[in-house]
Design a protein around this motif. Sequence first.
Motif, PDB file in Angstrom:
ATOM      1  N   ILE A 207       0.828  -1.208   0.000  1.00  0.00           N
ATOM      2  CA  ILE A 207       0.000   0.000   0.000  1.00  0.00           C
ATOM      3  C   ILE A 207       0.865   1.262   0.000  1.00  0.00           C
ATOM      4  CG2 ILE A 207      -1.744   1.283   1.292  1.00  0.00           C
ATOM      5  CD1 ILE A 207      -2.714  -1.423   2.373  1.00  0.00           C
ATOM      6  N   LEU A 208       1.902   1.261   0.815  1.00  0.00           N
ATOM      7  CA  LEU A 208       2.741   2.450   0.939  1.00  0.00           C
ATOM      8  C   LEU A 208       3.600   2.668  -0.303  1.00  0.00           C
ATOM      9  CD1 LEU A 208       3.828   2.124   4.672  1.00  0.00           C
ATOM     10  CD2 LEU A 208       2.009   3.533   3.697  1.00  0.00           C
ATOM     11  N   PHE A 209       4.031   1.578  -0.955  1.00  0.00           N
ATOM     12  CA  PHE A 209       4.798   1.729  -2.194  1.00  0.00           C
ATOM     13  C   PHE A 209       3.944   2.401  -3.262  1.00  0.00           C
ATOM     14  CE2 PHE A 209       6.235   0.372  -6.352  1.00  0.00           C
ATOM     15  CZ  PHE A 209       7.603   0.558  -6.287  1.00  0.00           C
ATOM     16  N   ILE A 210       2.704   1.961  -3.400  1.00  0.00           N
ATOM     17  CA  ILE A 210       1.820   2.575  -4.391  1.00  0.00           C
ATOM     18  C   ILE A 210       1.534   4.031  -4.014  1.00  0.00           C
ATOM     19  CG2 ILE A 210      -0.483   2.459  -5.425  1.00  0.00           C
ATOM     20  CD1 ILE A 210      -0.364  -0.563  -5.056  1.00  0.00           C
ATOM     21  N   TYR A 211       1.384   4.297  -2.711  1.00  0.00           N
ATOM     22  CA  TYR A 211       1.184   5.676  -2.248  1.00  0.00           C
ATOM     23  C   TYR A 211       2.358   6.559  -2.667  1.00  0.00           C
ATOM     24  CZ  TYR A 211       1.368   9.553   1.096  1.00  0.00           C
ATOM     25  OH  TYR A 211       1.484  10.800   1.676  1.00  0.00           O
ATOM     26  N   GLY A 212       3.565   6.074  -2.476  1.00  0.00           N
ATOM     27  CA  GLY A 212       4.734   6.853  -2.882  1.00  0.00           C
ATOM     28  C   GLY A 212       4.882   6.955  -4.388  1.00  0.00           C
ATOM     29  N   TRP A 213       4.480   5.920  -5.101  1.00  0.00           N
ATOM     30  CA  TRP A 213       4.646   5.900  -6.552  1.00  0.00           C
ATOM     31  C   TRP A 213       3.756   6.931  -7.245  1.00  0.00           C
ATOM     32  CZ3 TRP A 213       8.079   3.399  -9.623  1.00  0.00           C
ATOM     33  CH2 TRP A 213       7.818   3.379 -10.995  1.00  0.00           C
ATOM     34  N   VAL A 214       2.535   7.123  -6.758  1.00  0.00           N
ATOM     35  CA  VAL A 214       1.572   7.984  -7.454  1.00  0.00           C
ATOM     36  C   VAL A 214       1.630   9.430  -6.979  1.00  0.00           C
ATOM     37  CG1 VAL A 214       0.019   6.041  -7.845  1.00  0.00           C
ATOM     38  CG2 VAL A 214      -0.280   7.463  -5.819  1.00  0.00           C
ATOM     39  N   GLN A 215       2.581   9.802  -6.141  1.00  0.00           N
ATOM     40  CA  GLN A 215       2.668  11.177  -5.667  1.00  0.00           C
ATOM     41  C   GLN A 215       2.897  12.131  -6.841  1.00  0.00           C
ATOM     42  OE1 GLN A 215       2.213  12.610  -2.568  1.00  0.00           O
ATOM     43  NE2 GLN A 215       1.405  10.569  -2.096  1.00  0.00           N
ATOM     44  N   TYR A 216       2.136  13.220  -6.861  1.00  0.00           N
ATOM     45  CA  TYR A 216       2.288  14.210  -7.933  1.00  0.00           C
ATOM     46  C   TYR A 216       2.442  15.631  -7.392  1.00  0.00           C
ATOM     47  CZ  TYR A 216       1.056  17.443 -11.652  1.00  0.00           C
ATOM     48  OH  TYR A 216       1.061  18.501 -12.522  1.00  0.00           O
ATOM     49  N   LEU A 217       1.540  16.034  -6.477  1.00  0.00           N
ATOM     50  CA  LEU A 217       1.527  17.430  -6.025  1.00  0.00           C
ATOM     51  C   LEU A 217       2.819  17.812  -5.322  1.00  0.00           C
ATOM     52  CD1 LEU A 217       0.087  20.113  -5.587  1.00  0.00           C
ATOM     53  CD2 LEU A 217      -0.967  19.128  -3.517  1.00  0.00           C
ATOM     54  N   TRP A 218       3.250  17.004  -4.342  1.00  0.00           N
ATOM     55  CA  TRP A 218       4.444  17.368  -3.585  1.00  0.00           C
ATOM     56  C   TRP A 218       5.705  17.356  -4.454  1.00  0.00           C
ATOM     57  CZ3 TRP A 218       5.671  20.061   0.349  1.00  0.00           C
ATOM     58  CH2 TRP A 218       6.924  19.946   0.931  1.00  0.00           C
ATOM     59  N   PRO A 219       5.972  16.329  -5.267  1.00  0.00           N
ATOM     60  CA  PRO A 219       7.160  16.394  -6.137  1.00  0.00           C
ATOM     61  C   PRO A 219       7.126  17.574  -7.100  1.00  0.00           C
ATOM     62  CG  PRO A 219       6.355  14.147  -6.006  1.00  0.00           C
ATOM     63  CD  PRO A 219       5.320  15.013  -5.348  1.00  0.00           C
ATOM     64  N   THR A 220       5.940  17.955  -7.560  1.00  0.00           N
ATOM     65  CA  THR A 220       5.845  19.094  -8.465  1.00  0.00           C
ATOM     66  C   THR A 220       6.258  20.388  -7.775  1.00  0.00           C
ATOM     67  OG1 THR A 220       4.044  18.021  -9.681  1.00  0.00           O
ATOM     68  CG2 THR A 220       4.292  20.392  -9.976  1.00  0.00           C
ATOM     69  N   LEU A 221       5.941  20.519  -6.491  1.00  0.00           N
ATOM     70  CA  LEU A 221       6.263  21.742  -5.762  1.00  0.00           C
ATOM     71  C   LEU A 221       7.743  21.840  -5.407  1.00  0.00           C
ATOM     72  CD1 LEU A 221       3.249  22.077  -3.291  1.00  0.00           C
ATOM     73  CD2 LEU A 221       3.733  23.487  -5.283  1.00  0.00           C
ATOM     74  N   VAL A 222       8.350  20.750  -4.990  1.00  0.00           N
ATOM     75  CA  VAL A 222       9.710  20.816  -4.450  1.00  0.00           C
ATOM     76  C   VAL A 222      10.775  20.460  -5.475  1.00  0.00           C
ATOM     77  CG1 VAL A 222       8.862  20.277  -2.151  1.00  0.00           C
ATOM     78  CG2 VAL A 222       9.674  18.430  -3.611  1.00  0.00           C
ATOM     79  N   THR A 223      10.367  20.168  -6.710  1.00  0.00           N
ATOM     80  CA  THR A 223      11.334  19.723  -7.717  1.00  0.00           C
ATOM     81  C   THR A 223      11.275  20.625  -8.938  1.00  0.00           C
ATOM     82  OG1 THR A 223      11.100  17.434  -7.001  1.00  0.00           O
ATOM     83  CG2 THR A 223      12.052  17.808  -9.164  1.00  0.00           C
ATOM     84  N   THR A 224      12.393  21.246  -9.249  1.00  0.00           N
ATOM     85  CA  THR A 224      12.543  21.993 -10.499  1.00  0.00           C
ATOM     86  C   THR A 224      13.694  21.448 -11.344  1.00  0.00           C
ATOM     87  OG1 THR A 224      13.949  23.614  -9.365  1.00  0.00           O
ATOM     88  CG2 THR A 224      11.589  24.104  -9.509  1.00  0.00           C
ATOM     89  N   ASP A 225      14.512  20.613 -10.749  1.00  0.00           N
ATOM     90  CA  ASP A 225      15.624  19.993 -11.466  1.00  0.00           C
ATOM     91  C   ASP A 225      15.127  18.749 -12.198  1.00  0.00           C
ATOM     92  OD1 ASP A 225      17.956  18.823 -12.369  1.00  0.00           O
ATOM     93  OD2 ASP A 225      19.067  19.202 -10.517  1.00  0.00           O
ATOM     94  N   PRO A 226      15.297  18.657 -13.527  1.00  0.00           N
ATOM     95  CA  PRO A 226      14.788  17.500 -14.269  1.00  0.00           C
ATOM     96  C   PRO A 226      15.318  16.157 -13.777  1.00  0.00           C
ATOM     97  CG  PRO A 226      15.404  19.249 -15.786  1.00  0.00           C
ATOM     98  CD  PRO A 226      15.875  19.673 -14.427  1.00  0.00           C
ATOM     99  N   LYS A 227      16.474  16.120 -13.133  1.00  0.00           N
ATOM    100  CA  LYS A 227      17.009  14.826 -12.698  1.00  0.00           C
ATOM    101  C   LYS A 227      16.245  14.261 -11.508  1.00  0.00           C
ATOM    102  CE  LYS A 227      20.643  16.481  -9.543  1.00  0.00           C
ATOM    103  NZ  LYS A 227      22.105  16.479  -9.284  1.00  0.00           N
TER     104      LYS A 227
END
Length: 282
Positions: A207-227
Amino acid sequence: MIENRRWLDILTHAVLILGVAIVAFPVWVALVASTHPAGSFATGHMPLLPGGHGWDNYSTVLGSGMRGAGSEPLWRMLINSTIMAVLITAGKIAISLTSAYAIVWFRFPLRVVCFWLIFITLMLPVEVRILPTFKVVADFGLLNSWVGLTLPLIASATATFLFRQFFMTLPDELVEAARIDGAGPMKFFRDILLPLSRTNIAALSVILFIYGWVQYLWPTLVTTDPKFYTVVMGIKRMVAVAEADPQWNFVMAAVVLAMLPPVLVVIFMQRLFVKGLIETEK
């Protein structure tokens, strides 16, 4: 006397097949669309039979990516999503296990209050506290880092609650027997509680792996580096192209590849996952 109602068996199987078809049809459409050239979607009609461009579409998405759409190669984003999901899963399991262990097996003042303070955080997911959480991460200089991507998502009141409920079913005689054998708190936790919690850990890990896999909002906010882009971010960037129609064959190829890791995790962990959900006696 048990009646053999054949019509009822036929009806239940028909309902089951219909349900599977409804769930599987969008997956089939994505798989078929990923095997056609981009021109197949210009008319607005979605093909329902596989085409002959699957290898080209998948190799393009995995290898070079859609540079014109601002997307990185998908293999890098798949690795990023895997790292993020694994770190979140491991962190949530570790913190939840130790916190539930402390609440159940140690006697200290206000331990019940501590549990309820943890449990109340269920009402405060990261989407609710997004602005203060982002400010804290930014002030600590954790933007575009694995710590910034994963640390705010690691705490889990749900997993703590589930482990606490399981630990409370274990008899006190277990602790007494361990104490007589000379086992200290850490040895008791490592050699007794962890093996007994194996199925619970497996079920929660899926359950937690899928929760981490589908994250979108938080990575979009804290990530600007394409890598540090994740695969969900990559799919969104493929769709949201400026002044052009999305290349749906590449988008669907990315969608199919993004589904594979969670599906494989569920398949390989299925036995322990089901056992951990239905097992009540240890």
